[in-house]
Enzyme design. Sequence first.
Site, PDB file in Angstrom:
ATOM      1  N   HIS A  41       0.792  -1.225   0.000  1.00 33.89           N
ATOM      2  CA  HIS A  41       0.000   0.000   0.000  1.00 33.89           C
ATOM      3  C   HIS A  41       0.828   1.281   0.000  1.00 33.89           C
ATOM      4  O   HIS A  41       0.268   2.374  -0.082  1.00 33.89           O
ATOM      5  CB  HIS A  41      -0.950   0.012   1.207  1.00 33.89           C
ATOM      6  N   HIS A  48      -2.495  -5.573  -6.130  1.00 36.59           N
ATOM      7  CA  HIS A  48      -2.711  -6.756  -5.306  1.00 36.59           C
ATOM      8  C   HIS A  48      -4.185  -7.134  -5.297  1.00 36.59           C
ATOM      9  O   HIS A  48      -5.058  -6.345  -5.647  1.00 36.59           O
ATOM     10  CB  HIS A  48      -2.201  -6.526  -3.878  1.00 36.59           C
ATOM     11  N   CYS A  83     -14.781  -5.006   3.027  1.00 39.27           N
ATOM     12  CA  CYS A  83     -13.756  -5.141   1.996  1.00 39.27           C
ATOM     13  C   CYS A  83     -12.462  -5.574   2.670  1.00 39.27           C
ATOM     14  O   CYS A  83     -12.296  -5.414   3.875  1.00 39.27           O
ATOM     15  CB  CYS A  83     -13.566  -3.858   1.205  1.00 39.27           C
ATOM     16  N   HIS A  85      -8.590  -8.205   1.937  1.00 39.89           N
ATOM     17  CA  HIS A  85      -7.628  -8.897   1.095  1.00 39.89           C
ATOM     18  C   HIS A  85      -7.611 -10.380   1.425  1.00 39.89           C
ATOM     19  O   HIS A  85      -7.519 -10.741   2.603  1.00 39.89           O
ATOM     20  CB  HIS A  85      -6.224  -8.342   1.316  1.00 39.89           C
ATOM     21  N   GLU A 103     -15.696  -8.899  10.731  1.00 38.52           N
ATOM     22  CA  GLU A 103     -15.985  -7.470  10.900  1.00 38.52           C
ATOM     23  C   GLU A 103     -17.399  -7.206  11.381  1.00 38.52           C
ATOM     24  O   GLU A 103     -17.621  -6.329  12.213  1.00 38.52           O
ATOM     25  CB  GLU A 103     -15.759  -6.726   9.577  1.00 38.52           C
ATOM     26  N   GLU A 130      -4.329   2.588  -2.741  1.00 38.68           N
ATOM     27  CA  GLU A 130      -5.138   1.400  -3.020  1.00 38.68           C
ATOM     28  C   GLU A 130      -5.001   1.095  -4.506  1.00 38.68           C
ATOM     29  O   GLU A 130      -5.615   1.747  -5.344  1.00 38.68           O
ATOM     30  CB  GLU A 130      -6.609   1.647  -2.659  1.00 38.68           C
ATOM     31  N   GLU A 132      -5.656  -1.985  -6.579  1.00 39.80           N
ATOM     32  CA  GLU A 132      -6.244  -3.290  -6.319  1.00 39.80           C
ATOM     33  C   GLU A 132      -6.926  -3.897  -7.531  1.00 39.80           C
ATOM     34  O   GLU A 132      -7.542  -3.208  -8.340  1.00 39.80           O
ATOM     35  CB  GLU A 132      -7.255  -3.186  -5.166  1.00 39.80           C
TER      36      GLU A 132
END
Length: 196
Positions: A41, A48, A83, A85, A103, A130, A132
């Site tokens: 990041h 990623h 959201c 990874h 979460e 970000e 992504e």
Amino acid sequence: MALPEINQDEINQDSAGSPILLELVNPDGETIGTAEKLSAHQAPGKLHRAFSVFLFDAEGRMLLQQRALTKYHSPGVWSNACCGHPYPEEAPEAAAVRRTHEELGLKAANLLPAGTVTYYHPDEISGLVEHEYNHLFVGIVDQPTDPDPEEVHATRFVTQRELAELQAEKPFSAWFPTVWEAALPAARRLVPSGGW
């Protein structure tokens, strides 16, 4: 602008102290390696793998979360339900189910794929990026949320009109408009009564 102090151990290690690695991908979404979370990041950013989840109730309202005020990246902003990874070699859908439970306390086992989208969004406040290749998912919520306060400050269900009003008055994550636009066709198929 001075960047806020970032605790690298907190970002790069999980609760057991193991390194958090992300999958680096090429523009076609093929895995090409791994990187520690913070490294991926930091500017200029490394492409990623990520995921974004959009959840709706029986009335077709969208679930939003306000990110915890203590998060190192985009604290306190509103965004989609969840959201994050995948771990290396973890399927994006499995990661989406895992993080939705961690979460929000929700068991979202019936998520539907809603495509992918690639974006590059620098964050002016933190200096992080970000970049992504994001796997999108949509689903229906049939239970109340039980958010982890270290991850989520608040949750809220909104109609299309309420979303527009909230966006006009509150900060949203930099990635929200991009992922929402990409997920919208699948959301409309899932909740045709929602008016989206």
